[in-house]
Design an enzyme around this catalytic site. Structure first.
Site, PDB file in Angstrom:
ATOM      1  N   LYS A 148       2.811  -4.697   0.091  1.00  0.00           N
ATOM      2  CA  LYS A 148       4.190  -5.126   0.234  1.00  0.00           C
ATOM      3  C   LYS A 148       5.115  -3.966   0.570  1.00  0.00           C
ATOM      4  O   LYS A 148       6.199  -4.155   1.119  1.00  0.00           O
ATOM      5  CB  LYS A 148       4.684  -5.734  -1.091  1.00  0.00           C
ATOM      6  CG  LYS A 148       3.985  -6.937  -1.579  1.00  0.00           C
ATOM      7  CD  LYS A 148       4.652  -7.365  -2.898  1.00  0.00           C
ATOM      8  CE  LYS A 148       3.796  -8.270  -3.696  1.00  0.00           C
ATOM      9  NZ  LYS A 148       4.348  -8.465  -5.077  1.00  0.00           N
TER      10      LYS A 148
ATOM     11  N   GLU B 200       2.805   1.872   7.496  1.00  0.00           N
ATOM     12  CA  GLU B 200       2.507   2.110   6.071  1.00  0.00           C
ATOM     13  C   GLU B 200       3.680   2.803   5.391  1.00  0.00           C
ATOM     14  O   GLU B 200       4.326   3.669   5.989  1.00  0.00           O
ATOM     15  CB  GLU B 200       1.276   3.029   5.952  1.00  0.00           C
ATOM     16  CG  GLU B 200      -0.008   2.330   5.577  1.00  0.00           C
ATOM     17  CD  GLU B 200      -0.077   1.875   4.118  1.00  0.00           C
ATOM     18  OE1 GLU B 200       0.985   1.586   3.517  1.00  0.00           O
ATOM     19  OE2 GLU B 200      -1.182   1.800   3.578  1.00  0.00           O
ATOM     20  N   ASP B 201       3.920   2.446   4.144  1.00  0.00           N
ATOM     21  CA  ASP B 201       4.984   3.109   3.396  1.00  0.00           C
ATOM     22  C   ASP B 201       4.591   4.547   3.059  1.00  0.00           C
ATOM     23  O   ASP B 201       5.331   5.490   3.312  1.00  0.00           O
ATOM     24  CB  ASP B 201       5.334   2.325   2.125  1.00  0.00           C
ATOM     25  CG  ASP B 201       4.120   1.966   1.270  1.00  0.00           C
ATOM     26  OD1 ASP B 201       2.965   2.295   1.641  1.00  0.00           O
ATOM     27  OD2 ASP B 201       4.316   1.339   0.198  1.00  0.00           O
TER      28      ASP B 201
ATOM     29  N   ASP C 188      -1.279   8.353   0.407  1.00  0.00           N
ATOM     30  CA  ASP C 188      -1.425   9.169  -0.799  1.00  0.00           C
ATOM     31  C   ASP C 188      -2.826   9.799  -0.761  1.00  0.00           C
ATOM     32  O   ASP C 188      -3.016  10.862  -0.181  1.00  0.00           O
ATOM     33  CB  ASP C 188      -1.198   8.234  -1.987  1.00  0.00           C
ATOM     34  CG  ASP C 188      -1.173   8.937  -3.324  1.00  0.00           C
ATOM     35  OD1 ASP C 188      -1.014  10.151  -3.363  1.00  0.00           O
ATOM     36  OD2 ASP C 188      -1.311   8.239  -4.353  1.00  0.00           O
TER      37      ASP C 188
ATOM     38  N   PHE D 212       5.586  10.728  -7.948  1.00  0.00           N
ATOM     39  CA  PHE D 212       5.551   9.277  -7.737  1.00  0.00           C
ATOM     40  C   PHE D 212       6.940   8.824  -7.323  1.00  0.00           C
ATOM     41  O   PHE D 212       7.915   9.061  -8.044  1.00  0.00           O
ATOM     42  CB  PHE D 212       5.088   8.548  -8.994  1.00  0.00           C
ATOM     43  CG  PHE D 212       4.687   7.136  -8.696  1.00  0.00           C
ATOM     44  CD1 PHE D 212       3.415   6.842  -8.236  1.00  0.00           C
ATOM     45  CD2 PHE D 212       5.603   6.101  -8.830  1.00  0.00           C
ATOM     46  CE1 PHE D 212       3.050   5.536  -7.916  1.00  0.00           C
ATOM     47  CE2 PHE D 212       5.243   4.785  -8.516  1.00  0.00           C
ATOM     48  CZ  PHE D 212       3.964   4.513  -8.066  1.00  0.00           C
ATOM     49  N   VAL D 213       7.031   8.192  -6.162  1.00  0.00           N
ATOM     50  CA  VAL D 213       8.346   7.826  -5.629  1.00  0.00           C
ATOM     51  C   VAL D 213       8.520   6.311  -5.512  1.00  0.00           C
ATOM     52  O   VAL D 213       7.537   5.567  -5.388  1.00  0.00           O
ATOM     53  CB  VAL D 213       8.587   8.489  -4.245  1.00  0.00           C
ATOM     54  CG1 VAL D 213       8.745   9.997  -4.381  1.00  0.00           C
ATOM     55  CG2 VAL D 213       7.483   8.140  -3.260  1.00  0.00           C
TER      56      VAL D 213
ATOM     57  N   ARG E 190      12.030  -1.678  -5.655  1.00  0.00           N
ATOM     58  CA  ARG E 190      11.854  -1.784  -4.198  1.00  0.00           C
ATOM     59  C   ARG E 190      13.206  -1.824  -3.486  1.00  0.00           C
ATOM     60  O   ARG E 190      13.316  -1.400  -2.331  1.00  0.00           O
ATOM     61  CB  ARG E 190      11.083  -3.065  -3.848  1.00  0.00           C
ATOM     62  CG  ARG E 190       9.624  -3.056  -4.291  1.00  0.00           C
ATOM     63  CD  ARG E 190       8.877  -4.183  -3.590  1.00  0.00           C
ATOM     64  NE  ARG E 190       7.602  -4.492  -4.238  1.00  0.00           N
ATOM     65  CZ  ARG E 190       6.461  -3.868  -4.003  1.00  0.00           C
ATOM     66  NH1 ARG E 190       6.419  -2.878  -3.138  1.00  0.00           N
ATOM     67  NH2 ARG E 190       5.359  -4.234  -4.620  1.00  0.00           N
TER      68      ARG E 190
HETATM   69  P1  IMP Z   1      -3.795   5.607  -1.079  1.00  0.00           P
HETATM   70  O1  IMP Z   1      -4.951   4.696  -0.860  1.00  0.00           O
HETATM   71  O2  IMP Z   1      -3.997   6.503  -2.273  1.00  0.00           O
HETATM   72  O3  IMP Z   1      -3.376   6.383   0.145  1.00  0.00           O
HETATM   73  O4  IMP Z   1      -2.616   4.694  -1.562  1.00  0.00           O
HETATM   74  C1  IMP Z   1      -1.689   4.126  -0.743  1.00  0.00           C
HETATM   75  C2  IMP Z   1      -0.881   3.084  -1.498  1.00  0.00           C
HETATM   76  O5  IMP Z   1      -0.641   3.458  -2.876  1.00  0.00           O
HETATM   77  C3  IMP Z   1       0.473   2.984  -0.860  1.00  0.00           C
HETATM   78  O6  IMP Z   1       0.490   2.062   0.208  1.00  0.00           O
HETATM   79  C4  IMP Z   1       1.341   2.558  -2.027  1.00  0.00           C
HETATM   80  O7  IMP Z   1       1.312   1.168  -2.169  1.00  0.00           O
HETATM   81  C5  IMP Z   1       0.689   3.193  -3.246  1.00  0.00           C
HETATM   82  N1  IMP Z   1       1.356   4.465  -3.613  1.00  0.00           N
HETATM   83  C6  IMP Z   1       0.852   5.706  -3.506  1.00  0.00           C
HETATM   84  N2  IMP Z   1       1.736   6.628  -3.910  1.00  0.00           N
HETATM   85  C7  IMP Z   1       2.848   5.951  -4.271  1.00  0.00           C
HETATM   86  C8  IMP Z   1       4.138   6.362  -4.769  1.00  0.00           C
HETATM   87  O8  IMP Z   1       4.471   7.541  -4.955  1.00  0.00           O
HETATM   88  N3  IMP Z   1       5.007   5.353  -5.024  1.00  0.00           N
HETATM   89  C9  IMP Z   1       4.718   4.044  -4.829  1.00  0.00           C
HETATM   90  N4  IMP Z   1       3.539   3.621  -4.359  1.00  0.00           N
HETATM   91  C10 IMP Z   1       2.612   4.566  -4.080  1.00  0.00           C
END
Ligand code: IMP
Length: 172
Positions: A34, A91-92, A95, A144-145, A157
């Site tokens: 989302k 993608e937002d 990470d 964490f943002v 959000r």
């Molecule tokens: P990844 O698989 O670790 O790259 O995770 C990606 C997903 O984790 C993102 O699309 C977010 O939904 C969530 N996520 C990772 N870091 C944050 C953060 O700092 N704030 C909020 N959501 C996050």
């Protein structure tokens, strides 16, 4: 961490870059739900002169609230085939990179003409897998943002800027 004005200015730049790169082509933007819905809404309005359509891909990492495992559950699949089309993931945040790596693998099975990634934020400190980010808004430190679509347990959000959550270990 980032004001609404900083985000808006960068989103306009990303949109202009995408419009330049995809000039004369058609584009399918795939919003990864989302967290990317606000970014997507602003980004498409910054892409001028490229015929585009939008799709939504709903994903959930297994083991909610914990670190990403890279095993993502699809909660909402694409509405239409993207075969032979140019796909751009929106993608937002990237990470660990595991989610987008999985989605890139999944997308390749759908045989698009090309696949690229546009991410608003990237936290390289937590990277576990190398993923190409073709369009990147901001590289940020390991905090964490929330805000601008990103949540902490579904909250914040609606915050119009990117903010750091204190005691982030609770969210990880
Ligand atoms: P990844 O698989 O670790 O790259 O995770 C990606 C997903 O984790 C993102 O699309 C977010 O939904 C969530 N996520 C990772 N870091 C944050 C953060 O700092 N704030 C909020 N959501 C996050």
């Amino acid at each position: 961490m980032l004001s609404a004005e900083q985000v808006a200015a960068r989103v306009r730049e990303l949109g202009a870059q995408i419009a330049h790169d995809y000039h004369g082509r058609k584009l399918v933007l795939v919003c990864v739900l989302k967290g990317s819905f606000i970014f997507m809404a602003d980004l498409i309005r910054a892409i001028d002169g490229v015929p585009l359509r939008i799709e939504f891909l709903g994903v959930r990492s297994y083991g909610e609230g914990t670190q990403s495992t890279g095993v993502v559950q699809i909660t909402h699949d694409l509405g239409r085939s993207v075969e032979d089309e140019d796909v751009l993931f929106v993608e937002d945040i990237v990470d660990t990179g595991l989610t987008i790596a999985h989605l890139l693998d999944l997308m390749r099975t759908r045989r698009p003409a090309s696949v690229k990634v546009c991410a608003l934020l990237h936290k390289p400190a937590r990277r576990r897998i190398e993923v190409p980010i073709d369009y990147l808004g901001f590289t940020i430190e390991d905090k964490f943002v929330v805000g601008y679509g990103l949540d902490w347990g579904e909250r914040y959000r609606e915050v119009p800027y990117i903010a750091v959550v204190e005691h982030a270990e609770l969210a990880h």
